[in-house]
Write a protein that holds these residues in place. Structure first.
Motif, PDB file in Angstrom:
ATOM      1  N   ASP A   1       0.835  -1.202   0.000  1.00 40.86           N
ATOM      2  CA  ASP A   1       0.000   0.000   0.000  1.00 40.86           C
ATOM      3  C   ASP A   1       0.871   1.254   0.000  1.00 40.86           C
ATOM      4  O   ASP A   1       1.352   1.695  -1.023  1.00 40.86           O
ATOM      5  CB  ASP A   1      -0.940  -0.034   1.212  1.00 40.86           C
ATOM      6  N   ILE A   2       1.139   1.805   1.167  1.00 39.65           N
ATOM      7  CA  ILE A   2       1.925   3.038   1.266  1.00 39.65           C
ATOM      8  C   ILE A   2       3.414   2.735   1.168  1.00 39.65           C
ATOM      9  O   ILE A   2       3.894   1.763   1.744  1.00 39.65           O
ATOM     10  CB  ILE A   2       1.618   3.753   2.600  1.00 39.65           C
ATOM     11  N   ILE A   3       4.149   3.584   0.441  1.00 39.04           N
ATOM     12  CA  ILE A   3       5.605   3.442   0.306  1.00 39.04           C
ATOM     13  C   ILE A   3       6.257   4.759   0.695  1.00 39.04           C
ATOM     14  O   ILE A   3       5.823   5.837   0.256  1.00 39.04           O
ATOM     15  CB  ILE A   3       6.014   3.073  -1.135  1.00 39.04           C
ATOM     16  N   SER A   4       7.305   4.690   1.513  1.00 37.04           N
ATOM     17  CA  SER A   4       8.048   5.884   1.903  1.00 37.04           C
ATOM     18  C   SER A   4       9.535   5.655   1.673  1.00 37.04           C
ATOM     19  O   SER A   4      10.107   4.691   2.184  1.00 37.04           O
ATOM     20  CB  SER A   4       7.799   6.209   3.384  1.00 37.04           C
ATOM     21  N   LEU A   5      10.156   6.553   0.908  1.00 38.11           N
ATOM     22  CA  LEU A   5      11.590   6.454   0.619  1.00 38.11           C
ATOM     23  C   LEU A   5      12.224   7.836   0.767  1.00 38.11           C
ATOM     24  O   LEU A   5      12.179   8.648  -0.157  1.00 38.11           O
ATOM     25  CB  LEU A   5      11.802   5.927  -0.804  1.00 38.11           C
ATOM     26  N   PRO A   6      12.791   8.122   1.934  1.00 35.64           N
ATOM     27  CA  PRO A   6      13.426   9.427   2.144  1.00 35.64           C
ATOM     28  C   PRO A   6      14.652   9.610   1.254  1.00 35.64           C
ATOM     29  O   PRO A   6      15.184   8.650   0.682  1.00 35.64           O
ATOM     30  CB  PRO A   6      13.837   9.380   3.628  1.00 35.64           C
ATOM     31  N   VAL A   7      15.104  10.834   1.161  1.00 37.96           N
ATOM     32  CA  VAL A   7      16.311  11.145   0.399  1.00 37.96           C
ATOM     33  C   VAL A   7      17.500  10.430   1.030  1.00 37.96           C
ATOM     34  O   VAL A   7      17.622  10.364   2.257  1.00 37.96           O
ATOM     35  CB  VAL A   7      16.559  12.669   0.384  1.00 37.96           C
ATOM     36  N   SER A   8      18.380   9.877   0.197  1.00 36.38           N
ATOM     37  CA  SER A   8      19.510   9.107   0.714  1.00 36.38           C
ATOM     38  C   SER A   8      20.609  10.009   1.259  1.00 36.38           C
ATOM     39  O   SER A   8      20.758  11.161   0.850  1.00 36.38           O
ATOM     40  CB  SER A   8      20.084   8.221  -0.392  1.00 36.38           C
ATOM     41  N   HIS A   9      21.365   9.442   2.194  1.00 37.23           N
ATOM     42  CA  HIS A   9      22.527  10.131   2.750  1.00 37.23           C
ATOM     43  C   HIS A   9      23.694   9.154   2.770  1.00 37.23           C
ATOM     44  O   HIS A   9      23.554   8.006   3.186  1.00 37.23           O
ATOM     45  CB  HIS A   9      22.233  10.625   4.173  1.00 37.23           C
ATOM     46  N   ASN A  10      24.835   9.605   2.285  1.00 39.49           N
ATOM     47  CA  ASN A  10      26.042   8.777   2.266  1.00 39.49           C
ATOM     48  C   ASN A  10      25.841   7.476   1.497  1.00 39.49           C
ATOM     49  O   ASN A  10      26.393   6.429   1.850  1.00 39.49           O
ATOM     50  CB  ASN A  10      26.506   8.473   3.700  1.00 39.49           C
ATOM     51  N   GLY A  11      25.009   7.544   0.450  1.00 37.73           N
ATOM     52  CA  GLY A  11      24.828   6.385  -0.420  1.00 37.73           C
ATOM     53  C   GLY A  11      23.905   5.314   0.108  1.00 37.73           C
ATOM     54  O   GLY A  11      23.794   4.241  -0.489  1.00 37.73           O
ATOM     55  N   LYS A  12      23.225   5.575   1.237  1.00 39.61           N
ATOM     56  CA  LYS A  12      22.293   4.595   1.798  1.00 39.61           C
ATOM     57  C   LYS A  12      20.994   5.281   2.203  1.00 39.61           C
ATOM     58  O   LYS A  12      20.960   6.489   2.438  1.00 39.61           O
ATOM     59  CB  LYS A  12      22.915   3.886   3.006  1.00 39.61           C
ATOM     60  N   GLN A  13      19.933   4.489   2.276  1.00 40.90           N
ATOM     61  CA  GLN A  13      18.643   5.032   2.668  1.00 40.90           C
ATOM     62  C   GLN A  13      17.784   3.920   3.284  1.00 40.90           C
ATOM     63  O   GLN A  13      18.069   2.733   3.101  1.00 40.90           O
ATOM     64  CB  GLN A  13      17.930   5.656   1.463  1.00 40.90           C
ATOM     65  N   ASP A  14      16.742   4.330   3.982  1.00 39.66           N
ATOM     66  CA  ASP A  14      15.798   3.374   4.576  1.00 39.66           C
ATOM     67  C   ASP A  14      14.504   3.382   3.763  1.00 39.66           C
ATOM     68  O   ASP A  14      14.066   4.439   3.303  1.00 39.66           O
ATOM     69  CB  ASP A  14      15.486   3.743   6.029  1.00 39.66           C
ATOM     70  N   LEU A  15      13.918   2.213   3.600  1.00 39.89           N
ATOM     71  CA  LEU A  15      12.675   2.076   2.856  1.00 39.89           C
ATOM     72  C   LEU A  15      11.590   1.525   3.770  1.00 39.89           C
ATOM     73  O   LEU A  15      11.797   0.515   4.450  1.00 39.89           O
ATOM     74  CB  LEU A  15      12.868   1.117   1.671  1.00 39.89           C
ATOM     75  N   SER A  16      10.436   2.185   3.797  1.00 42.79           N
ATOM     76  CA  SER A  16       9.297   1.688   4.573  1.00 42.79           C
ATOM     77  C   SER A  16       8.094   1.511   3.650  1.00 42.79           C
ATOM     78  O   SER A  16       7.868   2.316   2.751  1.00 42.79           O
ATOM     79  CB  SER A  16       8.929   2.664   5.699  1.00 42.79           C
ATOM     80  N   PHE A  17       7.318   0.469   3.887  1.00 40.74           N
ATOM     81  CA  PHE A  17       6.078   0.266   3.143  1.00 40.74           C
ATOM     82  C   PHE A  17       5.119  -0.546   3.993  1.00 40.74           C
ATOM     83  O   PHE A  17       5.516  -1.196   4.962  1.00 40.74           O
ATOM     84  CB  PHE A  17       6.337  -0.428   1.795  1.00 40.74           C
TER      85      PHE A  17
END
Length: 323
Positions: A212-228
């Motif tokens: 359903d919902i997907i959240s992908l914040p802007v990456s920092h230092n080449g890594k990021q967290d993904l929530s859904f």
């Protein structure tokens, strides 16, 4: 002779005498077509009912009351039947007297919605309302069939009319829907590389899990967290699927949070009104309700909160926008 088509598959009580649902129609000279899933049809009883299994058999049958049974999607079949028989509407029987601005079994001052359009009820179905199937809404919109939500507990109620765009400039929000059957899955430290998200969601899709919902914040230092978010019933399968591919997908760890709820605010007038999101978020802030994820469409604002604050969220938003 004209026909009245009624979907009765939502009746959850056992051995239901459904005669009160159609007695007035018979007295008015109408023929009644009741539609239900075949597996459930045995619980409905009346000496007047003629059992049939095909829409073609309806027009050739001279019975006043017919029960059309199917092993497929009975809601869609009910709409198709109404369109085929040129019925003025397809009646859908649910627990309460139509659709309400919130769950009336939880919020005592929830208001019955007199009328709503296809797009609004579609978003409400996606938001968690289970009284009517989204595929039924699509079919009704396609065939131009009016849907009328009525109650099997209160056959003489007024219910809710669902039809093409009705114009709701005086009603910014039509309903506030709470969905407790969700969970948030978060993948930590995903590499910010091309194709990573494709691989993640392809794995989820291959497991036949709906996101359903997907959240992908802007990456920092080449890594990021993904929530859904996914349905709670799929959380273990989703976790297992992703852990098995952890090395390939490149995340450091997975976090599953099922102590959450989704609140959906729906109304066609949202697309022409300004400041609604700010007002909603202010209400949550003033009541110390924490937001976890947010998503929007032209006619819906949906967000995730901690489950213990779900009822309070619905209540406070309802008080400001609807009461």
């Amino acid at each position: 002779m004209s026909y009245v088509v009624k979907y009765i598959g939502n009746c959850t009580k056992k051995n239901i005498d459904i005669k009160p649902l159609y007695v007035d129609d018979i007295e008015n000279g109408e023929r009644v077509v009741l539609v239900s899933e075949k597996a459930n049809s045995a619980q409905y009883f009346s000496d007047e009912i003629k059992l049939i299994d095909n829409i073609v058999d309806v027009s050739s049958c001279d019975a006043n009351v017919m029960l059309l049974r199917t092993e497929k999607n009975a809601m869609e079949l009910a709409v198709e039947c109404a369109a085929t028989l040129y019925s003025t509407e397809c009646q859908v029987y649910v627990e309460h007297d139509g659709l309400f601005t919130a769950d009336p079994s939880v919020l005592e001052y929830a208001k019955r919605i007199e009328k709503i359009d296809y797009d609004e009820i579609g978003e409400i179905c996606i938001g968690g309302y289970s009284g009517i199937d989204y595929t039924m809404i699509e079919a009704a919109k396609k065939f131009g069939v009016i849907l009328h939500l009525l109650s099997y507990n209160k056959p003489n109620g007024k219910g809710t009319i669902i039809k093409e765009v009705l114009g709701s400039e005086n009603e910014i929000i039509k309903g506030v829907i709470k969905d407790l059957d969700i969970c948030i899955i978060t993948l930590l430290d995903i590499l910010d590389e091309k194709g990573v998200l494709y691989k993640i969601f392809q794995a989820i899709s291959d497991a036949e899990i709906v996101v359903d919902i997907i959240s992908l914040p802007v990456s920092h230092n080449g890594k990021q967290d993904l929530s859904f978010t996914v349905n709670r019933k799929d959380k273990f399968l989703a976790q297992k699927t992703l852990i098995e591919k952890q090395q390939e997908l490149g995340f450091s760890s997975i976090v599953v949070d099922d102590n959450v709820a989704k609140i959906s605010i729906v109304g066609a007038a949202l697309q022409t009104s300004h400041g609604i999101a700010a007002k909603v978020f202010r209400i949550l802030y003033e009541n110390d309700i924490n937001l976890k994820l947010i998503t929007t469409s032209e006619i819906k604002i949906a967000f995730i909160v901690d489950k213990p604050t779900a009822d309070l969220s619905v209540q406070k938003i309802h008080e400001v926008f609807i009461n």
